[in-house]
Structure formats: structure tokens, C-alpha cells
Write an enzyme that holds these catalytic residues in place. Sequence first.
Site, PDB file in Angstrom:
ATOM      1  N   SER A 168       0.833  -1.205   0.000  1.00  0.00           N
ATOM      2  CA  SER A 168       0.000   0.000   0.000  1.00  0.00           C
ATOM      3  C   SER A 168       0.870   1.258   0.000  1.00  0.00           C
ATOM      4  O   SER A 168       1.637   1.473  -0.945  1.00  0.00           O
ATOM      5  CB  SER A 168      -0.956  -0.044   1.194  1.00  0.00           C
ATOM      6  OG  SER A 168      -1.897   0.990   1.141  1.00  0.00           O
ATOM      7  N   ASP A 326      -9.564  -2.995  -5.931  1.00  0.00           N
ATOM      8  CA  ASP A 326      -8.938  -2.244  -4.845  1.00  0.00           C
ATOM      9  C   ASP A 326      -9.733  -0.978  -4.545  1.00  0.00           C
ATOM     10  O   ASP A 326      -9.987  -0.173  -5.442  1.00  0.00           O
ATOM     11  CB  ASP A 326      -7.501  -1.879  -5.236  1.00  0.00           C
ATOM     12  CG  ASP A 326      -6.647  -1.494  -4.045  1.00  0.00           C
ATOM     13  OD1 ASP A 326      -7.171  -0.860  -3.111  1.00  0.00           O
ATOM     14  OD2 ASP A 326      -5.451  -1.825  -4.058  1.00  0.00           O
ATOM     15  N   HIS A 354      -7.507  -5.090  -1.430  1.00  0.00           N
ATOM     16  CA  HIS A 354      -6.301  -4.342  -1.087  1.00  0.00           C
ATOM     17  C   HIS A 354      -5.423  -5.091  -0.089  1.00  0.00           C
ATOM     18  O   HIS A 354      -4.200  -4.908  -0.065  1.00  0.00           O
ATOM     19  CB  HIS A 354      -6.705  -2.974  -0.516  1.00  0.00           C
ATOM     20  CG  HIS A 354      -5.567  -2.045  -0.289  1.00  0.00           C
ATOM     21  ND1 HIS A 354      -4.845  -1.469  -1.327  1.00  0.00           N
ATOM     22  CD2 HIS A 354      -5.001  -1.575   0.861  1.00  0.00           C
ATOM     23  CE1 HIS A 354      -3.909  -0.685  -0.831  1.00  0.00           C
ATOM     24  NE2 HIS A 354      -3.972  -0.738   0.485  1.00  0.00           N
TER      25      HIS A 354
END
Length: 377
Positions: A168, A326, A354
Site C-alpha cells: 500500500s 482495490d 487491497h
Amino acid sequence: MSSIAAAKIISQRTYPVGGKLNVTEHFFDVPKDHSKPEGGTIRVFARSVKKRDSAIVPDSSKDKEQLPWMCYLQGGPGMPCRAPQNYNFTQTTLDRGYQLLYLDQRGTGLSTPLTASTLGMRGNNEVQARYTKLYRADSIVIDCEAIRQALTADYPEEKKKWSIIGQSFGGFCSITYLSFHPEGLRESFIFGGLQPLVKSPDEVYRRLYKKVIQHRRSAATCFDEHLIYSILHEPLYCEGNASNWSAHRLMSEYRVFDLDKTDEDEPIYFTGEMIYPWMFEDYSELRKVQDTANRIASDSDWPALWDEKQLEKNDVPVYAASYVEDMYVDFDLSMETARKVKGCKVFTTNVMFHDGMRSKMEEVFKQAFALRDDVVD
């Protein structure tokens, strides 16, 4: 690419943990402001881990001690790392011959903290705002380079580079790393973090609001405990532009989030990762830094976090996982980034979200290392 001085190693302590692991706790000192190294230091904490040698006669050779480094860059911004044994990919990575470093990025975990209380000790609100701006990916990456140099000071030249793995926001840091300090990298793994190459967050939030509507679910975060996230989340998309509370401005374009609408047949949707100025009134800790947050939201003096020309000539192998569904990093923008990073190989899927690195670790790692090893099923 400017030269970076090695971090100062303050202490290192090693101990065994379950699962036949040796964990070392490291404390480093790095400049508070890398552009003004004479202006004081902050402390950065990290834990490293390697397999514990249980042989009757332990191998103490340099090759055994100087394993290639893999540095893990946590998601966020503003989130600390857990202990190495609490990550489901630790053993998998060690089995591939690495030693791992889990970094508490500046301001998080056991590193010098950035909280409403500590920020208040820095000075007036303008000083606080300038100080908080030092906690974006650009500073984190230079911290990493300084720490890499400290850890590999006595390594042979061919072993000094390290690998990075970014989840991320950690992937966003990886793009910054590839842009400005690729000389320190052997390879880069990016999971759900191919940073959109934008200079303002507006286009990002226009797309993410639509994805939130599709998913019809929200993100649960205690914002009182996440000051860095709350203040610097939007500026991580900024270069030469102010965020001006982008998510707040753009929400009016999507009526499903409007609490004041009168049509009772239409549901009201939750939002996702977005940050709003009213949070700095509602949350008691954020209320202490409301003026500082507003100053940062209106600030357009943000340097670049990526260099497209450097990415176009990139020679560091990059292996990424990008998720169609996502809700936090737009898939199409991610794929645009992948196309602009020379040599970037991407595993894409619409059956993970995600958190694929956590919830589907074995599959994600298998695919990422298959890209690295050039294995085609």
C-alpha cells in the site's frame, strides 16, 4: 541523486523468538530534516529477523551473517510494524535466503513519535506544520538509504544493495525510492501500492468514491491514534499543489453520501479511507492540531515524490501485484504507473482486495516471485 550519510547506529539487541527466529532490535539516529542535516536528529526503530542457526556447530562465516537484506515498507501513512513473527510472509521470505528489516517509519511505533502532544512541543502552529511536512515518503526513503548504508557498511560492494517490499503506502514509498535513489536497490516488490502519478489528489478521489460506492463498505480507523495518516494522507498525492481537503470538496459530486438528502428510498453510503476537515473538530486528539492540519491542506509547496524520466529508464527489477477491486488504490491509475516504470512486471487479479498480501499471502507471493524467477505457468 544527492549523497546521503549513513545513519548512526545507537543500539542493537538480538534475542530468539518462537519459530526458530533471531530478532534484532535496532535504533538509528537520522537527520530530522535531510535538507538541513545540521538541524538535529530523530530516532528510527526497526526490527530485523533471520533464521536461527540450530546446528551443533553454528556457521559464523561472513556469507551466513551477511545475507541479502529485504526491507519491508509498511502501509499507512503513519502505521508502525508489528513484530516479525506476526507477519505471515516472514518465514516465506527467510526461506528464500533473505534477512528482513521491518521499519517503524519516522513518527510511528518505537521511532520518535509524532502525536498531537509531541507536535505541540515543537512550537507555534506554523512551526508544527513545517515539521509535520517532514514525514512524507521523500523523507522516509532517505531514512531507508541512510539505514541501508549503516547496516551494510562492512559488506562487500556486491552485497550492499537491498531489496524492498512495499505494501500500500509502502509501495508509494517504493516508487519514490525508484525515482530518486535506485542506486540502493537490488529489486522492488510492490503489493497494492503502484502509486498514481498525479500531482493533486482530486482525480484519485473521483475514482475512489466510485469504487467505494461499488463496494458499499467503509474503512474503520481510530483517527485519534493516526495523526500522520489524518494530516498527510492527501498530501501524499501533491506536487506543487495544495490538497485543499480534496475528498471533502469532491464528495458533493456523489449524492449517495449526502446525510441531508430527503429521498428515503435511497440508501446513504459510508465513505472509505477519505479524510475530512470536520474530523479535526470531532476527534479530541485531532482537535489539538486543527489549525496545523488546515495550514498543511492549504500549502502548495510540496516537492516531487516521483520522477517520470527516471522511472522510464529504470533498471531495478520491479514486481507488483495490482487488484482490480482495490478500494484504496485505483486499478487503472496503477496500471498507468506500471506502464511508465521500465521493466515493471505486474500480476493482476479481480479475486483479491487491497489486503491481498495479508489475506492471500501464499498466492500473492507465489505470483510475485514467479515474475521474479520468470516462471510462466
